[in-house]
Motif scaffolding. Structure first.
Motif, PDB file in Angstrom:
ATOM      1  N   SER A 275      12.864   3.775   2.643  1.00 45.65           N
ATOM      2  CA  SER A 275      13.646   4.680   3.493  1.00 45.65           C
ATOM      3  C   SER A 275      14.905   5.196   2.809  1.00 45.65           C
ATOM      4  CB  SER A 275      14.037   3.979   4.797  1.00 45.65           C
ATOM      5  OG  SER A 275      14.823   2.838   4.531  1.00 45.65           O
ATOM      6  N   SER A 276      15.369   4.515   1.769  1.00 44.83           N
ATOM      7  CA  SER A 276      16.597   4.954   1.095  1.00 44.83           C
ATOM      8  C   SER A 276      16.406   6.271   0.367  1.00 44.83           C
ATOM      9  CB  SER A 276      17.085   3.878   0.119  1.00 44.83           C
ATOM     10  OG  SER A 276      16.167   3.729  -0.951  1.00 44.83           O
ATOM     11  N   PHE A 277      15.157   6.705   0.214  1.00 47.71           N
ATOM     12  CA  PHE A 277      14.887   7.963  -0.465  1.00 47.71           C
ATOM     13  C   PHE A 277      14.685   9.112   0.515  1.00 47.71           C
ATOM     14  CE2 PHE A 277      13.870   4.724  -3.507  1.00 47.71           C
ATOM     15  CZ  PHE A 277      14.346   5.230  -4.691  1.00 47.71           C
ATOM     16  N   ALA A 278      14.966   8.868   1.777  1.00 49.11           N
ATOM     17  CA  ALA A 278      14.730   9.897   2.793  1.00 49.11           C
ATOM     18  C   ALA A 278      15.593  11.135   2.567  1.00 49.11           C
ATOM     19  CB  ALA A 278      14.993   9.322   4.186  1.00 49.11           C
ATOM     20  N   ASP A 279      16.796  10.961   2.074  1.00 52.40           N
ATOM     21  CA  ASP A 279      17.716  12.089   1.932  1.00 52.40           C
ATOM     22  C   ASP A 279      18.237  12.252   0.510  1.00 52.40           C
ATOM     23  OD1 ASP A 279      17.750  12.873   4.720  1.00 52.40           O
ATOM     24  OD2 ASP A 279      18.839  11.020   5.098  1.00 52.40           O
ATOM     25  N   ARG A 280      17.461  11.853  -0.470  1.00 54.42           N
ATOM     26  CA  ARG A 280      17.902  12.062  -1.839  1.00 54.42           C
ATOM     27  C   ARG A 280      16.733  12.398  -2.738  1.00 54.42           C
ATOM     28  NH1 ARG A 280      18.395   5.710  -3.244  1.00 54.42           N
ATOM     29  NH2 ARG A 280      17.849   6.134  -5.387  1.00 54.42           N
ATOM     30  N   SER A 335       9.146   8.719  11.790  1.00 55.37           N
ATOM     31  CA  SER A 335       9.044   8.622  10.339  1.00 55.37           C
ATOM     32  C   SER A 335       9.747   9.780   9.641  1.00 55.37           C
ATOM     33  CB  SER A 335       7.573   8.579   9.907  1.00 55.37           C
ATOM     34  OG  SER A 335       6.954   7.403  10.375  1.00 55.37           O
ATOM     35  N   LYS A 336       9.667  10.967  10.230  1.00 58.08           N
ATOM     36  CA  LYS A 336      10.326  12.122   9.631  1.00 58.08           C
ATOM     37  C   LYS A 336      11.843  11.984   9.653  1.00 58.08           C
ATOM     38  CE  LYS A 336       6.867  15.743  10.438  1.00 58.08           C
ATOM     39  NZ  LYS A 336       6.551  16.984  11.195  1.00 58.08           N
ATOM     40  N   THR A 337      12.366  11.432  10.733  1.00 54.27           N
ATOM     41  CA  THR A 337      13.822  11.354  10.874  1.00 54.27           C
ATOM     42  C   THR A 337      14.428  10.106  10.240  1.00 54.27           C
ATOM     43  OG1 THR A 337      13.521  10.379  13.073  1.00 54.27           O
ATOM     44  CG2 THR A 337      13.878  12.758  12.958  1.00 54.27           C
ATOM     45  N   SER A 338      13.717   8.995  10.286  1.00 47.28           N
ATOM     46  CA  SER A 338      14.284   7.732   9.788  1.00 47.28           C
ATOM     47  C   SER A 338      13.947   7.457   8.330  1.00 47.28           C
ATOM     48  CB  SER A 338      13.791   6.560  10.643  1.00 47.28           C
ATOM     49  OG  SER A 338      12.403   6.354  10.444  1.00 47.28           O
ATOM     50  N   GLY A 339      12.834   8.024   7.838  1.00 44.49           N
ATOM     51  CA  GLY A 339      12.421   7.764   6.468  1.00 44.49           C
ATOM     52  C   GLY A 339      11.564   6.527   6.311  1.00 44.49           C
ATOM     53  N   THR A 340      11.383   5.757   7.381  1.00 44.06           N
ATOM     54  CA  THR A 340      10.479   4.609   7.321  1.00 44.06           C
ATOM     55  C   THR A 340       9.049   5.095   7.483  1.00 44.06           C
ATOM     56  OG1 THR A 340      10.717   4.222   9.701  1.00 44.06           O
ATOM     57  CG2 THR A 340      12.225   3.029   8.227  1.00 44.06           C
ATOM     58  N   LEU A 341       8.096   4.175   7.385  1.00 49.24           N
ATOM     59  CA  LEU A 341       6.685   4.544   7.443  1.00 49.24           C
ATOM     60  C   LEU A 341       6.055   4.095   8.761  1.00 49.24           C
ATOM     61  CD1 LEU A 341       5.615   3.657   3.797  1.00 49.24           C
ATOM     62  CD2 LEU A 341       6.162   5.895   4.736  1.00 49.24           C
ATOM     63  N   PRO A 342       5.022   4.802   9.224  1.00 44.15           N
ATOM     64  CA  PRO A 342       4.373   4.471  10.493  1.00 44.15           C
ATOM     65  C   PRO A 342       3.464   3.259  10.383  1.00 44.15           C
ATOM     66  CG  PRO A 342       3.247   6.310   9.473  1.00 44.15           C
ATOM     67  CD  PRO A 342       4.440   6.012   8.610  1.00 44.15           C
ATOM     68  N   VAL A 343       3.088   2.719  11.523  1.00 42.05           N
ATOM     69  CA  VAL A 343       2.185   1.563  11.560  1.00 42.05           C
ATOM     70  C   VAL A 343       0.765   1.990  11.910  1.00 42.05           C
ATOM     71  CG1 VAL A 343       4.050  -0.008  12.190  1.00 42.05           C
ATOM     72  CG2 VAL A 343       2.680   1.068  14.002  1.00 42.05           C
ATOM     73  N   VAL A 344       0.539   3.285  12.086  1.00 43.84           N
ATOM     74  CA  VAL A 344      -0.781   3.817  12.436  1.00 43.84           C
ATOM     75  C   VAL A 344      -1.502   4.256  11.162  1.00 43.84           C
ATOM     76  CG1 VAL A 344      -2.032   5.573  13.753  1.00 43.84           C
ATOM     77  CG2 VAL A 344       0.087   4.587  14.669  1.00 43.84           C
ATOM     78  N   THR A 350      -2.863  11.981   4.908  1.00 44.16           N
ATOM     79  CA  THR A 350      -2.190  12.982   4.075  1.00 44.16           C
ATOM     80  C   THR A 350      -0.685  12.819   4.207  1.00 44.16           C
ATOM     81  OG1 THR A 350      -1.725  15.331   3.794  1.00 44.16           O
ATOM     82  CG2 THR A 350      -2.468  14.635   5.965  1.00 44.16           C
ATOM     83  N   GLY A 351      -0.005  12.912   3.075  1.00 42.16           N
ATOM     84  CA  GLY A 351       1.450  12.758   3.063  1.00 42.16           C
ATOM     85  C   GLY A 351       2.172  13.935   3.679  1.00 42.16           C
ATOM     86  N   THR A 352       1.478  15.065   3.910  1.00 43.56           N
ATOM     87  CA  THR A 352       2.152  16.228   4.470  1.00 43.56           C
ATOM     88  C   THR A 352       2.545  16.019   5.923  1.00 43.56           C
ATOM     89  OG1 THR A 352       0.017  17.205   5.061  1.00 43.56           O
ATOM     90  CG2 THR A 352       0.940  17.824   2.926  1.00 43.56           C
ATOM     91  N   ASN A 353       1.969  14.980   6.560  1.00 44.72           N
ATOM     92  CA  ASN A 353       2.323  14.699   7.955  1.00 44.72           C
ATOM     93  C   ASN A 353       3.722  14.114   8.074  1.00 44.72           C
ATOM     94  OD1 ASN A 353      -0.105  15.548   9.004  1.00 44.72           O
ATOM     95  ND2 ASN A 353      -1.067  13.546   8.776  1.00 44.72           N
ATOM     96  N   LEU A 354       4.233  13.560   6.984  1.00 42.96           N
ATOM     97  CA  LEU A 354       5.517  12.873   7.010  1.00 42.96           C
ATOM     98  C   LEU A 354       6.431  13.445   5.935  1.00 42.96           C
ATOM     99  CD1 LEU A 354       3.991   9.318   7.347  1.00 42.96           C
ATOM    100  CD2 LEU A 354       4.997  10.669   9.168  1.00 42.96           C
ATOM    101  N   ARG A 355       7.559  12.812   5.739  1.00 41.24           N
ATOM    102  CA  ARG A 355       8.491  13.246   4.705  1.00 41.24           C
ATOM    103  C   ARG A 355       7.988  12.762   3.342  1.00 41.24           C
ATOM    104  NH1 ARG A 355      14.111  14.117   4.856  1.00 41.24           N
ATOM    105  NH2 ARG A 355      14.168  13.338   6.992  1.00 41.24           N
ATOM    106  N   ASP A 356       7.578  13.657   2.506  1.00 44.52           N
ATOM    107  CA  ASP A 356       7.051  13.282   1.193  1.00 44.52           C
ATOM    108  C   ASP A 356       8.090  13.628   0.138  1.00 44.52           C
ATOM    109  OD1 ASP A 356       5.678  12.743  -1.068  1.00 44.52           O
ATOM    110  OD2 ASP A 356       3.959  14.025  -0.642  1.00 44.52           O
ATOM    111  N   ARG A 357       8.713  12.590  -0.416  1.00 44.99           N
ATOM    112  CA  ARG A 357       9.756  12.805  -1.415  1.00 44.99           C
ATOM    113  C   ARG A 357       9.258  12.508  -2.824  1.00 44.99           C
ATOM    114  NH1 ARG A 357      13.394  15.898   0.546  1.00 44.99           N
ATOM    115  NH2 ARG A 357      14.997  15.052  -0.822  1.00 44.99           N
TER     116      ARG A 357
END
Length: 416
Positions: A275-280, A335-344, A350-357
């Motif tokens: 999650s530390s890479f969510a905004d960098r 997941s998009k807002t927090s940067g963590t990953l889902p449990v589903v 596909t990574g396009t569903n979430l924040r792909d850094r």
């Protein structure tokens, strides 16, 4: 003789009527009174009507940004249902732990808690939680990574619902300051040799206050994150001393024991949460799950779960709220807002569903594959209530407050 036949027929009639009477069902799971060695059906509790709109409280262990995001999702739930749900932060200081448990036992705590999954079983064993399958309207665990469930199960019941995961990854610059290519060591011996070549500077960077980062560092150095061996512990202590010395100098380190300042010389390798890479940006960095080769099936992952407090009078509403927050739509939003990953699992197609850094294929997907069939590393010294001890002792060890021998005495002996 005829009278005897009448009595015989009358007896048969009574038996027939008794077989038609309704039977009592003792399998309804609404609550149990732990502890116990064998599964015991929870006590019966009157069903809470579906029209229950609260108010109820949700106590959470979240950082300020996450708290803001969850409150926004909660506003949507309240608008859609008309229910009244209050989200409040839980105290995380050690001094507040006993106070929190006291409030739970007196019925003054929140109706729902969101905390590290490592705490769920311990709370269940002390009677503070309600099984998550207490509501017959909810089927638990069907769309959840299988490896996340065992640490939430005890005495035949599931006591928490997974919400998100944050795997720990290792990053490194592919080229050093001198422009030369850098290849990260891939064995215990290679790490030792690399540390010998860099005696005056730190090799590995991680947050000493973060027990998951500590466990991931142990894993990377080919140790067992749950019960590190003496050699790997000594390697981490030496590395931390170099980190302190590069920041303050030997004298300052001994006198103050302060953490490194921003001027600390950067280590070659860093262990951080996904999650530390969510905004960098991560350009120029190589990354992977923070894992050695000795324990390939047990990644170090911070998992968080919801649980329902035993004293709540609104268990149906509590489970309705949890079900809403763990739905696929909310998992994607979170997941998009927090940067963590889902449990589903479905959301990893596909990574396009979430924040792909740029680290999706190297860290997120491998974590999902492993957790689909394996449990994450247990950071508890082999004791289901030992996560707090693990957290405190890792920090104390790195700062010289306890010795390696004292640290290893905390391990729970293996059962024969």
């Amino acid at each position: 003789m005829k009278r005897k036949k009448y009595w015989f027929l009358f007896a048969i009639l009574l038996l027939s009527l008794s077989s038609l009477s309704p039977s009592f069902d003792f399998t309804h799971h609404t609550r149990r009174e732990p502890p116990g060695d064998e599964p015991i059906p929870p006590q019966q509790r009157p069903e809470v009507p579906e029209s229950d709109l609260g108010p109820i409280k949700v106590g959470v262990h979240l950082n300020p940004d996450e708290l803001r995001h969850l409150k926004a999702l909660n506003e949507r739930f309240m608008e859609e249902t008309g229910a009244e749900i209050e989200i409040t932060p839980l105290e995380t200081a050690d001094t507040e732990k006993e106070s929190f448990l006291l409030h739970m036992s007196l019925g003054e705590g929140p109706d729902i808690i969101l905390t590290d999954s490592h705490y769920i079983k311990a709370l269940a064993m002390t009677g503070y939680l309600l099984p998550v399958d207490a509501s017959q309207t909810t089927v638990t665990g069907e769309d959840t990574l299988n490896g996340l469930l065992p640490q939430l199960q005890w005495n035949g019941y599931q006591w928490g619902m997974p919400f998100d995961i944050d795997p720990y990854i290792v990053t490194w610059q592919t080229k050093g300051k001198d422009g030369a290519s850098f290849n990260m060591p891939e064995s215990r011996q290679a790490w030792q040799e690399y540390m010998e070549l860099h005696k005056t500077s730190p090799v590995l960077s991680f947050d000493p206050k973060d027990p998951y980062a500590f466990g991931a560092a142990v894993h990377l150095l080919e140790g067992d994150p749950s019960q590190p061996d003496q050699e790997v512990l000594e390697m981490l202590i030496r590395n931390h001393l170099r980190t302190l010395e590069s920041s303050h100098g030997p004298a300052d380190t001994i006198e103050t024991g302060q953490e490194p300042s921003s001027g600390t010389e950067e280590a070659s390798v860093a262990v951080e949460p996904y999650s530390s890479f969510a905004d960098r940006e991560v350009s120029g960095l190589s990354s992977a799950l923070a894992m050695g080769k000795s324990h390939l099936n047990t990644p170090v992952v911070r998992a968080r779960s919801f649980a329902v407090a035993a004293q709540t009078e609104s268990s149906a509403l509590a489970m309705k709220w949890i079900t809403y927050m763990t739905s696929k739509e909310m998992q994607q939003e979170w997941s998009k807002t927090s940067g963590t990953l889902p449990v589903v699992p479905e959301m990893y197609v596909t990574g396009t569903n979430l924040r792909d850094r740029g680290i999706w294929q190297k860290a997120a997907v491998p974590a999902q594959v492993l957790l689909s069939r394996n449990e994450p590393a247990a950071l508890d010294f082999g004791d289901s209530e030992g996560f707090q001890t693990y957290s405190e002792s890792a920090y104390r060890l790195l700062h010289g407050e306890i010795t390696v021998e004292e640290y290893m005495k905390l391990y729970t002996p293996a059962q024969p």
